[in-house]
Design a protein around this motif. Sequence first.
Motif, short mmCIF file in Angstrom:
data_model
loop_
_atom_site.label_atom_id
_atom_site.label_comp_id
_atom_site.label_asym_id
_atom_site.label_seq_id
_atom_site.Cartn_x
_atom_site.Cartn_y
_atom_site.Cartn_z
N GLN A 1 0.84 -1.21 0.00
CA GLN A 1 0.00 0.00 0.00
C GLN A 1 0.87 1.26 0.00
O GLN A 1 0.57 2.24 -0.69
N PHE A 2 1.94 1.22 0.77
CA PHE A 2 2.85 2.35 0.89
C PHE A 2 3.47 2.67 -0.48
O PHE A 2 3.46 3.82 -0.94
N LEU A 3 3.99 1.65 -1.14
CA LEU A 3 4.64 1.85 -2.44
C LEU A 3 3.63 2.26 -3.51
O LEU A 3 3.91 3.15 -4.33
N ARG A 4 2.46 1.63 -3.50
CA ARG A 4 1.44 1.96 -4.49
C ARG A 4 0.97 3.41 -4.32
O ARG A 4 0.72 4.13 -5.30
N THR A 5 0.86 3.85 -3.06
CA THR A 5 0.43 5.22 -2.80
C THR A 5 1.47 6.22 -3.28
O THR A 5 1.13 7.26 -3.87
N ILE A 6 2.75 5.93 -3.05
CA ILE A 6 3.81 6.81 -3.57
C ILE A 6 3.70 6.93 -5.08
O ILE A 6 3.77 8.03 -5.66
N GLN A 7 3.50 5.78 -5.74
CA GLN A 7 3.40 5.76 -7.20
C GLN A 7 2.15 6.49 -7.71
O GLN A 7 2.24 7.39 -8.55
N ASP A 8 0.99 6.13 -7.17
CA ASP A 8 -0.27 6.65 -7.72
C ASP A 8 -0.51 8.11 -7.35
O ASP A 8 -1.12 8.85 -8.14
N GLN A 9 -0.08 8.51 -6.16
CA GLN A 9 -0.32 9.89 -5.71
C GLN A 9 0.85 10.81 -5.99
O GLN A 9 0.84 11.97 -5.58
N LYS A 10 1.87 10.30 -6.66
CA LYS A 10 3.06 11.10 -7.01
C LYS A 10 3.64 11.80 -5.78
O LYS A 10 3.86 13.01 -5.75
N ILE A 11 3.88 11.00 -4.74
CA ILE A 11 4.42 11.51 -3.48
C ILE A 11 5.81 12.12 -3.70
O ILE A 11 6.66 11.53 -4.39
N THR A 12 6.05 13.30 -3.12
CA THR A 12 7.35 13.96 -3.26
C THR A 12 8.25 13.76 -2.05
O THR A 12 9.47 13.81 -2.17
N ARG A 13 7.61 13.56 -0.86
CA ARG A 13 8.41 13.44 0.37
C ARG A 13 7.85 12.34 1.26
O ARG A 13 6.63 12.23 1.43
N ALA A 14 8.78 11.58 1.83
CA ALA A 14 8.39 10.56 2.80
C ALA A 14 9.20 10.78 4.08
O ALA A 14 10.43 10.79 4.04
N PHE A 15 8.49 11.01 5.17
CA PHE A 15 9.11 11.08 6.50
C PHE A 15 8.79 9.76 7.18
O PHE A 15 7.61 9.43 7.38
N VAL A 16 9.82 9.00 7.52
CA VAL A 16 9.62 7.61 7.92
C VAL A 16 10.49 7.27 9.12
O VAL A 16 11.18 8.14 9.69
N ALA A 17 10.47 6.00 9.52
CA ALA A 17 11.35 5.47 10.56
C ALA A 17 12.24 4.41 9.94
O ALA A 17 11.97 3.92 8.83
N PRO A 18 13.34 4.02 10.61
CA PRO A 18 14.32 3.11 10.00
C PRO A 18 13.76 1.81 9.42
O PRO A 18 14.25 1.37 8.37
N PRO A 19 12.76 1.15 10.02
CA PRO A 19 12.26 -0.09 9.41
C PRO A 19 11.74 0.11 7.98
O PRO A 19 11.85 -0.79 7.14
N ILE A 20 11.19 1.30 7.68
CA ILE A 20 10.71 1.56 6.32
C ILE A 20 11.89 1.79 5.39
O ILE A 20 11.88 1.35 4.23
N VAL A 21 12.95 2.46 5.87
CA VAL A 21 14.16 2.62 5.06
C VAL A 21 14.76 1.24 4.75
O VAL A 21 15.22 0.99 3.62
#
Length: 531
Positions: free
Chosen positions: A252-272
């Motif tokens: 869901q995270f990756l699909r949302t970045i792709q479909d919504q043209k996300i420019t910035r992600a503020f995350v925690a180390p497990p996502i990195v």
Amino acid sequence: MAFASRYPDVEIPELSVPQFVLAGVAERADRPALIDGLSGETITHGELAFYVERVAAALHAKGLRKGDVVAVFSPNTIWYPVVFHGIAAAGCVISPVNALYTPEEIAFQLKDSGAKVLVTVSPFLDRALAAVEKSPVDEVIVMDGAEGHTSLRDLITADAPAVQVDIDPANDLITLPYSSGTTGLPKGVMLTHRNLVANVSQSRPLAGVDEGNERIIAVLPFFHIYGLTVLMNQGLQWGGAVVTLPRFDLEQFLRTIQDQKITRAFVAPPIVLALAKHPMVDQFDLSSLRSVTSGAAPLDESLAQAAQDRLRKGAAEGTAVGQGYGMTELSPVSHTTPEAGLEPAGAGETPKGTVGYALPNTECRLIDPATGSDAAPGERGELWVRGPQVMKGYLNNPQATAETLDDEGWLHTGDVAIVDDEGRYTVVDRVKELIKYKGYQVAPAELEAVLLNNPQIADAAVIGVLDKESGDELPKAFVVRAPGSEISEDDVKAYMAEHVAPHKKIRLVEFIEQVPKSMAGKILRKDLKNR
């Protein structure tokens, strides 16, 4: 010796948080402010401002007044910011509750904060009502509706007269998140309107904001100060769109970045870690992503580089992976990695592994924990921070406040850092005893108290054990069995799972004959860590 920020001070507007975040809304009224990453449901900036005004009016009509505390127990939705700013515009104080909390943990926060109202969602209603039985409130509001409860729609459609509350940004609280601080049980962190306005204002010079065109993915929870300030309020104040997800699911995270043209992600180390290593990443077009900033726990230098290299291979040529540092008591940011080209004059690219530079208006000291004196140049020391983002104190806890915030305004973070000649900081160790698990603070004392309620356990101590694979600290319990007890490792884990939120669960158990303690009765955690 105090180290000033390498950046010039910025002006902190004398505004309430809703005034600051919603300023300029007329120019962007029809642009999306909040987008549900799963359904696509959207709230525009103009609608957001209208809904906030209506919620504030309805709460005022219900009798809530300036300074009253409203607890919010909800996952990320596009309506969370409506509730947050509506409560704030009514002059009330929001106490965000961890979505994973058990009824016992919710009840503690309701009682300690003095909450008059609890706002929740229908899937959480069972836990909310169980908590309210233990610690009553005047009303439970269910955002998406439930029989016998006011809904968010009821608030928004009420014809209550608009309310204007006189807010003193420097002194009036806006939010009361709960943190274990540098030690001990969870405490209410008193953050003012100025604290949050300052932190967004301070962060801006280090971010190359594309005004009105930023799209921020909000998978980190809004109940955590990182999500609340950095994702929600900063994203909205920039005039961008905040795209919400209720929880982290990689696809869901990756699909949302792709479909919504996300420019910035503020995350925690497990996502990195997932971005660096998971094969699923190659199935999605992440080329819109310009910036990934990690916080909430230390990010390994090689992991940050691996994630950046992989994202750049995927055609996101300019994607940069960096990290920041902060804590709830700092609203939360004190240090971050600047975007390329926004480094201080004469400085080069910020090395991976560092948390970057102190924000504008921020001073730092490094104090030798052994001597209490300033550490020598190039030496490690406990990081102290002073600036407009520093909390007012802990609610009803002057002793804890005095232990963390000194008379000169220095916040003692409990983390050990080193600063290089360019003014870049690296966090290398921790003075404090807190366990950091998936970005959450876990207080050993809290888990020990739960363990000791089990009649089969005579004594117990908890420490964090580093998991090299994930970089997390795993809560490990050292357990002394009660006479005649045959409690097993699985029994201990199951007992804890029933009584605490998932991130606080005991992951490792070791049975011992006696918990090592000092003459004063303090648990000698170093002895346990050395086993």
